[in-house]
Design a protein around this motif. Structure first.
Motif, PDB file in Angstrom:
ATOM      1  N   TRP A  59       0.903  -1.252  -0.046  1.00 47.36           N
ATOM      2  CA  TRP A  59      -0.015  -0.151   0.070  1.00 47.36           C
ATOM      3  C   TRP A  59       0.817   1.333   0.183  1.00 47.36           C
ATOM      4  CZ3 TRP A  59      -0.808   3.856   3.717  1.00 47.36           C
ATOM      5  CH2 TRP A  59      -1.941   4.853   3.539  1.00 47.36           C
ATOM      6  N   ILE A  60       1.818   1.334   0.880  1.00 53.93           N
ATOM      7  CA  ILE A  60       2.618   2.576   1.004  1.00 53.93           C
ATOM      8  C   ILE A  60       3.524   2.815  -0.282  1.00 53.93           C
ATOM      9  CG2 ILE A  60       4.805   3.585   2.209  1.00 53.93           C
ATOM     10  CD1 ILE A  60       3.949   2.112   4.770  1.00 53.93           C
ATOM     11  N   GLY A  61       3.868   1.547  -0.909  1.00 53.82           N
ATOM     12  CA  GLY A  61       4.630   1.850  -2.107  1.00 53.82           C
ATOM     13  C   GLY A  61       4.039   2.047  -3.375  1.00 53.82           C
ATOM     14  N   VAL A  65      -0.263   6.558  -3.215  1.00 51.32           N
ATOM     15  CA  VAL A  65      -0.189   6.513  -2.126  1.00 51.32           C
ATOM     16  C   VAL A  65       1.088   7.373  -1.571  1.00 51.32           C
ATOM     17  CG1 VAL A  65      -0.033   5.257   0.160  1.00 51.32           C
ATOM     18  CG2 VAL A  65      -1.592   4.768  -1.651  1.00 51.32           C
ATOM     19  N   MET A  66       2.363   6.805  -2.413  1.00 51.63           N
ATOM     20  CA  MET A  66       3.562   7.480  -1.875  1.00 51.63           C
ATOM     21  C   MET A  66       3.587   9.024  -1.791  1.00 51.63           C
ATOM     22  SD  MET A  66       6.385   5.309  -3.918  1.00 51.63           S
ATOM     23  CE  MET A  66       7.592   6.280  -3.517  1.00 51.63           C
ATOM     24  N   VAL A  67       2.985   9.821  -2.882  1.00 51.10           N
ATOM     25  CA  VAL A  67       2.607  11.160  -2.932  1.00 51.10           C
ATOM     26  C   VAL A  67       1.805  11.741  -2.003  1.00 51.10           C
ATOM     27  CG1 VAL A  67       1.723  12.821  -4.538  1.00 51.10           C
ATOM     28  CG2 VAL A  67       3.249  11.041  -5.458  1.00 51.10           C
ATOM     29  N   LEU A  68       0.605  11.026  -1.649  1.00 54.67           N
ATOM     30  CA  LEU A  68      -0.262  11.457  -0.650  1.00 54.67           C
ATOM     31  C   LEU A  68       0.255  11.327   0.868  1.00 54.67           C
ATOM     32  CD1 LEU A  68      -3.708  10.279  -2.135  1.00 54.67           C
ATOM     33  CD2 LEU A  68      -2.750  12.495  -2.318  1.00 54.67           C
ATOM     34  N   ILE A 116      10.146  10.600   4.785  1.00 52.61           N
ATOM     35  CA  ILE A 116      10.108  10.188   3.550  1.00 52.61           C
ATOM     36  C   ILE A 116      11.128   9.743   3.047  1.00 52.61           C
ATOM     37  CG2 ILE A 116      10.610  12.063   1.667  1.00 52.61           C
ATOM     38  CD1 ILE A 116       9.316  14.378   3.159  1.00 52.61           C
ATOM     39  N   VAL A 117      12.170   9.449   3.501  1.00 59.06           N
ATOM     40  CA  VAL A 117      13.098   8.432   3.097  1.00 59.06           C
ATOM     41  C   VAL A 117      12.610   7.140   3.262  1.00 59.06           C
ATOM     42  CG1 VAL A 117      15.368   7.598   3.605  1.00 59.06           C
ATOM     43  CG2 VAL A 117      15.239   9.739   3.511  1.00 59.06           C
ATOM     44  N   GLY A 123       9.053   2.204  -1.705  1.00 58.15           N
ATOM     45  CA  GLY A 123       8.340   2.423  -3.013  1.00 58.15           C
ATOM     46  C   GLY A 123       9.390   1.855  -4.294  1.00 58.15           C
ATOM     47  N   PHE A 124      10.646   2.430  -3.971  1.00 62.87           N
ATOM     48  CA  PHE A 124      11.403   2.035  -4.872  1.00 62.87           C
ATOM     49  C   PHE A 124      12.566   0.917  -4.614  1.00 62.87           C
ATOM     50  CE2 PHE A 124      10.980   6.791  -5.504  1.00 62.87           C
ATOM     51  CZ  PHE A 124      10.449   6.611  -6.776  1.00 62.87           C
ATOM     52  N   GLY A 125      12.306   0.127  -3.462  1.00 65.27           N
ATOM     53  CA  GLY A 125      12.716  -1.123  -3.138  1.00 65.27           C
ATOM     54  C   GLY A 125      14.243  -0.966  -2.647  1.00 65.27           C
TER      55      GLY A 125
END
Lengths: 126, 132
Positions: A59-61, A65-68, A116-117, A123-125
């Motif tokens: 979900w987070i990734g 969702v990442m942007v929001l 944020i990190v 998201g980017f694994g």
């Protein structure tokens, strides 16, 4: 409402204390932005009740969702530190006031950046 | 009778220990209290995503607190604080625009804020517990 300020005072936009308009305006602007963000987040959080680790990470990734989520945490912490600053200013003075305000701002930036990190890493694994 | 002892009909300023605060005043205090609580809650939210990025073991520790009795109380209080501060914050924005200052209006929309916040919290909990 009737505006009783002179045209020059309105153009300067500083008010009687000669400071604080920027703080006031940032508090309102972040408040307006947080209305949809917080409603979205509360609904999402309820829907994630009982979700396992993999589901939460997926979900987070996801890109939207990442942007929001980054917006919610970033704007939320900015709004929070502005508000806590006013509380500190109301109840303390002198060295305590300055130290507490600096501490509050440092904590907000530290947690905000770490979050944020963390979100980008999910998201980017990594 | 001396001047100091003469009974006076002059109004007294409200004393916090004997004066029953109106709802609007209590909500004003609650707005600040929930704001501070949510500031701490925002750090908790940041901690949540940091744990989620750290790996399954760290996340399990975090989740075990959330599903404990204390964790449930904290999360419940967090959700109520969020809904209350949201509703009352919207009311503040209307005030900033110059609306809703009449005593009757302020009193009525105080109740609306309280009821909406409580209902939203209750609905969130019912839906959340059904999903668990």
């Amino acid at each position: 409402m009737v505006d009783r300020r002179t045209p020059l005072a309105r153009a300067r936009g500083l008010g009687s204390a000669k400071a604080g308009l920027g703080h006031w305006w940032a508090q309102r602007l972040t408040a307006v932005a947080l209305i949809p963000l917080v409603v979205w987040f509360a609904i999402s959080l309820v829907m994630l009740s009982g979700a396992d680790y993999a589901t939460v990470r997926a979900w987070i990734g996801s890109p939207l969702v990442m942007v929001l989520l980054i917006l919610t945490i970033g704007v939320g912490l900015h709004h929070a530190q502005l508000g806590v600053q006013v509380v500190v200013e109301d109840y303390t003075d002198g060295a305590w006031r300055l130290s507490l305000i600096v501490l509050v701002k440092f904590i907000a930036v530290l947690f905000g950046l770490s979050a944020i990190v963390a979100i980008l890493r999910i998201g980017f694994g990594g | 009778m001396s001047v100091a002892n003469r009974p006076s009909n002059r109004p007294l300023s409200p004393h916090l220990q004997v004066y029953r605060l109106p709802l609007t005043a209590n909500l004003s205090i609650l707005h600040r209290a929930t704001g501070v609580a949510l500031a701490v809650g925002a750090l908790y939210l940041a901690t949540w995503v940091i744990y989620a990025a750290s790996g399954p073991r760290g996340y399990a520790v975090f989740q075990s607190f959330n599903s404990s009795i204390l964790g449930r109380i904290v999360l419940g209080g967090w959700l109520f604080s969020l809904f209350f501060h949201l509703c009352n914050g919207i009311r503040h924005l209307f005030w900033d625009a110059g609306y809703g200052f009449e005593l009757k209006d302020a009193s009525r929309n105080s109740w609306i804020v309280v009821i909406v916040a409580l209902v939203a919290t209750a609905v969130s909990w019912i839906v959340g517990l059904r999903l668990v």
